[in-house]
Write a protein that holds these residues in place. Structure first.
Motif, PDB file in Angstrom:
ATOM      1  N   PHE A  12       0.684  -1.062  -0.291  1.00 34.22           N
ATOM      2  CA  PHE A  12      -0.036   0.100   0.105  1.00 34.22           C
ATOM      3  C   PHE A  12       0.885   1.149   0.001  1.00 34.22           C
ATOM      4  O   PHE A  12       1.917   1.187   0.664  1.00 34.22           O
ATOM      5  CB  PHE A  12      -0.797  -0.120   1.248  1.00 34.22           C
ATOM      6  CG  PHE A  12      -1.948  -1.175   1.313  1.00 34.22           C
ATOM      7  CD1 PHE A  12      -3.168  -0.887   0.548  1.00 34.22           C
ATOM      8  CD2 PHE A  12      -1.301  -2.358   2.055  1.00 34.22           C
ATOM      9  CE1 PHE A  12      -4.122  -2.190   0.427  1.00 34.22           C
ATOM     10  CE2 PHE A  12      -2.587  -3.309   2.119  1.00 34.22           C
ATOM     11  CZ  PHE A  12      -3.907  -3.084   1.282  1.00 34.22           C
ATOM     12  N   LEU A 146      -5.251   6.337  -1.011  1.00 34.15           N
ATOM     13  CA  LEU A 146      -4.468   4.750  -0.728  1.00 34.15           C
ATOM     14  C   LEU A 146      -4.445   4.422  -2.128  1.00 34.15           C
ATOM     15  O   LEU A 146      -5.300   4.337  -3.053  1.00 34.15           O
ATOM     16  CB  LEU A 146      -5.388   3.741   0.029  1.00 34.15           C
ATOM     17  CG  LEU A 146      -5.275   4.085   1.500  1.00 34.15           C
ATOM     18  CD1 LEU A 146      -6.192   3.046   1.897  1.00 34.15           C
ATOM     19  CD2 LEU A 146      -3.832   3.703   2.053  1.00 34.15           C
ATOM     20  N   ILE A 148      -3.985   1.127  -4.248  1.00 33.94           N
ATOM     21  CA  ILE A 148      -4.274  -0.305  -4.082  1.00 33.94           C
ATOM     22  C   ILE A 148      -4.592  -1.021  -5.406  1.00 33.94           C
ATOM     23  O   ILE A 148      -4.857  -0.392  -6.507  1.00 33.94           O
ATOM     24  CB  ILE A 148      -5.792  -0.391  -3.154  1.00 33.94           C
ATOM     25  CG1 ILE A 148      -6.852   0.181  -3.727  1.00 33.94           C
ATOM     26  CG2 ILE A 148      -5.515   0.215  -1.842  1.00 33.94           C
ATOM     27  CD1 ILE A 148      -8.312  -0.037  -3.232  1.00 33.94           C
ATOM     28  N   THR A 152      -7.853  -5.750  -3.725  1.00 32.84           N
ATOM     29  CA  THR A 152      -7.697  -5.404  -2.287  1.00 32.84           C
ATOM     30  C   THR A 152      -9.313  -5.303  -1.778  1.00 32.84           C
ATOM     31  O   THR A 152     -10.214  -4.883  -2.249  1.00 32.84           O
ATOM     32  CB  THR A 152      -7.107  -4.056  -2.125  1.00 32.84           C
ATOM     33  OG1 THR A 152      -5.719  -4.078  -2.569  1.00 32.84           O
ATOM     34  CG2 THR A 152      -6.907  -3.638  -0.552  1.00 32.84           C
ATOM     35  N   GLU A 156      -8.830  -5.292   4.350  1.00 31.22           N
ATOM     36  CA  GLU A 156      -7.376  -4.836   4.131  1.00 31.22           C
ATOM     37  C   GLU A 156      -7.137  -3.380   3.988  1.00 31.22           C
ATOM     38  O   GLU A 156      -6.156  -2.596   4.403  1.00 31.22           O
ATOM     39  CB  GLU A 156      -6.834  -5.588   2.779  1.00 31.22           C
ATOM     40  CG  GLU A 156      -7.038  -6.987   2.934  1.00 31.22           C
ATOM     41  CD  GLU A 156      -6.506  -7.749   1.800  1.00 31.22           C
ATOM     42  OE1 GLU A 156      -6.277  -8.775   1.809  1.00 31.22           O
ATOM     43  OE2 GLU A 156      -6.869  -7.154   0.736  1.00 31.22           O
ATOM     44  N   VAL A 157      -8.236  -2.592   3.480  1.00 29.52           N
ATOM     45  CA  VAL A 157      -7.988  -1.141   3.383  1.00 29.52           C
ATOM     46  C   VAL A 157      -8.073  -0.501   4.736  1.00 29.52           C
ATOM     47  O   VAL A 157      -7.235   0.620   5.007  1.00 29.52           O
ATOM     48  CB  VAL A 157      -9.369  -0.608   2.763  1.00 29.52           C
ATOM     49  CG1 VAL A 157      -9.198   1.063   2.686  1.00 29.52           C
ATOM     50  CG2 VAL A 157      -9.157  -0.799   1.220  1.00 29.52           C
ATOM     51  N   ARG A 196     -14.611  -5.146  -2.909  1.00 31.77           N
ATOM     52  CA  ARG A 196     -13.397  -4.526  -3.221  1.00 31.77           C
ATOM     53  C   ARG A 196     -13.466  -2.948  -3.603  1.00 31.77           C
ATOM     54  O   ARG A 196     -14.315  -2.496  -4.458  1.00 31.77           O
ATOM     55  CB  ARG A 196     -12.930  -5.112  -4.609  1.00 31.77           C
ATOM     56  CG  ARG A 196     -12.575  -6.914  -4.196  1.00 31.77           C
ATOM     57  CD  ARG A 196     -12.707  -7.565  -5.533  1.00 31.77           C
ATOM     58  NE  ARG A 196     -13.971  -7.626  -6.127  1.00 31.77           N
ATOM     59  CZ  ARG A 196     -13.918  -7.658  -7.551  1.00 31.77           C
ATOM     60  NH1 ARG A 196     -12.825  -7.857  -8.316  1.00 31.77           N
ATOM     61  NH2 ARG A 196     -15.139  -7.810  -8.121  1.00 31.77           N
TER      62      ARG A 196
END
Length: 272
Positions: A12, A146, A148, A152, A156-157, A196
């Motif tokens: 990231f 971010l 990504i 992702t 996870e974010v 996502r």
């Protein structure tokens, strides 16, 4: 790597759009909790907002796209933005890009304390080592970018954001929301862990009114007290006690002023 589990996603990257500051507060060092907290007058027992128009919210996550459709949407997306935050296709059919996440948190977050000598890094009480922590309020409307992958996922974010802020709170305390504006109404939808965000961004286009992403407390209708540590719970009680004392003080002062004015009016009043 988090809790010994390696996430098979690209690394990231974060573009810092603003700086963090703790705002107004009084810093305390409690001997009983070995923690430092920045406190402010706010309630930890606010009723959670209900998601508006959840049934009407379009489920973009279920919008499956073929490789050719993805490539076309990526071109259309890049043609609409006025910055260098482009999306890029990969040879395997996946794509990468930027998402902007607004942090709208009403409770303090916990971070490690400033570096200290090794001898004082841990305090021992009753044979148990307790790490020092600092809690503070993030500035309102803080927004971060971010970088990504299309693979992702929402959880996870959240973990990536907490890592970038070095927040040590349980990620389950937070949730990612999809926000949209339509016909002068604001709609919120909580994302599932497996959704996502970059896929949602691509399907919605770059407009923040059509879709924006917001990090909030994970409200479920009831406060999940098990997610908080004992020092945090004790600190909440201290804050609530201060708020109660301040409220009582204001009430006493208000009635005292009213009584004085009434007495002055009675004294100056001439019968007949």
């Amino acid at each position: 790597m988090r809790d010994g589990v390696e996430v098979s996603t690209p690394s990231f990257e974060m573009t810092w759009g603003s700086t963090t500051s703790s705002g107004y507060c009084s810093q305390e060092d409690s001997d009983s909790e070995f923690e430092q907290y920045f406190t402010a007058r706010t309630s930890f027992f606010r009723k959670p907002r209900k998601d508006i128009g959840k049934d009407e919210q379009k489920d973009r996550e279920k919008q499956e796209l073929s490789p050719s459709e993805i490539e076309q949407k990526v071109r259309e997306y890049n043609a609409q933005i006025n910055s260098n935050l482009f999306m890029a296709m990969n040879k395997d059919g996946s794509y990468t890009g930027f998402i902007k996440v607004q942090l709208k948190l009403v409770r303090p977050v916990s971070v490690p304390p400033p570096p200290r000598k090794a001898s004082s890094a841990l305090l021992v009480r009753k044979g148990t080592a307790v790490k020092r922590r600092t809690s503070f309020y993030l500035p309102k409307d803080t927004a971060k970018h971010l970088h990504i992958s299309s693979q992702t996922k929402a959880h996870e974010v959240i973990e990536a954001l907490l890592n970038k802020f070095t927040v040590v709170d349980n990620p389950r305390k937070f949730a990612l929301f999809e926000r949209s504006e339509r016909e002068d109404q604001v709609y919120l939808r909580k994302l599932s862990d497996e959704e996502r965000p970059l896929h949602l961004r691509l399907c919605a286009g770059p407009s923040e009114k059509v879709l924006s992403l917001v990090l909030k407390e994970n409200e479920t209708g009831d406060v999940n007290w098990d997610a908080f540590s004992m020092p945090e719970l004790h600190n909440f009680l201290r804050i609530l006690k201060r708020e109660e004392e301040e409220h009582v003080k204001q009430l006493v002062e208000r009635y005292t002023r009213t009584r004085i004015k009434m007495q002055e009016a009675l004294t100056s009043h001439t019968p007949g």
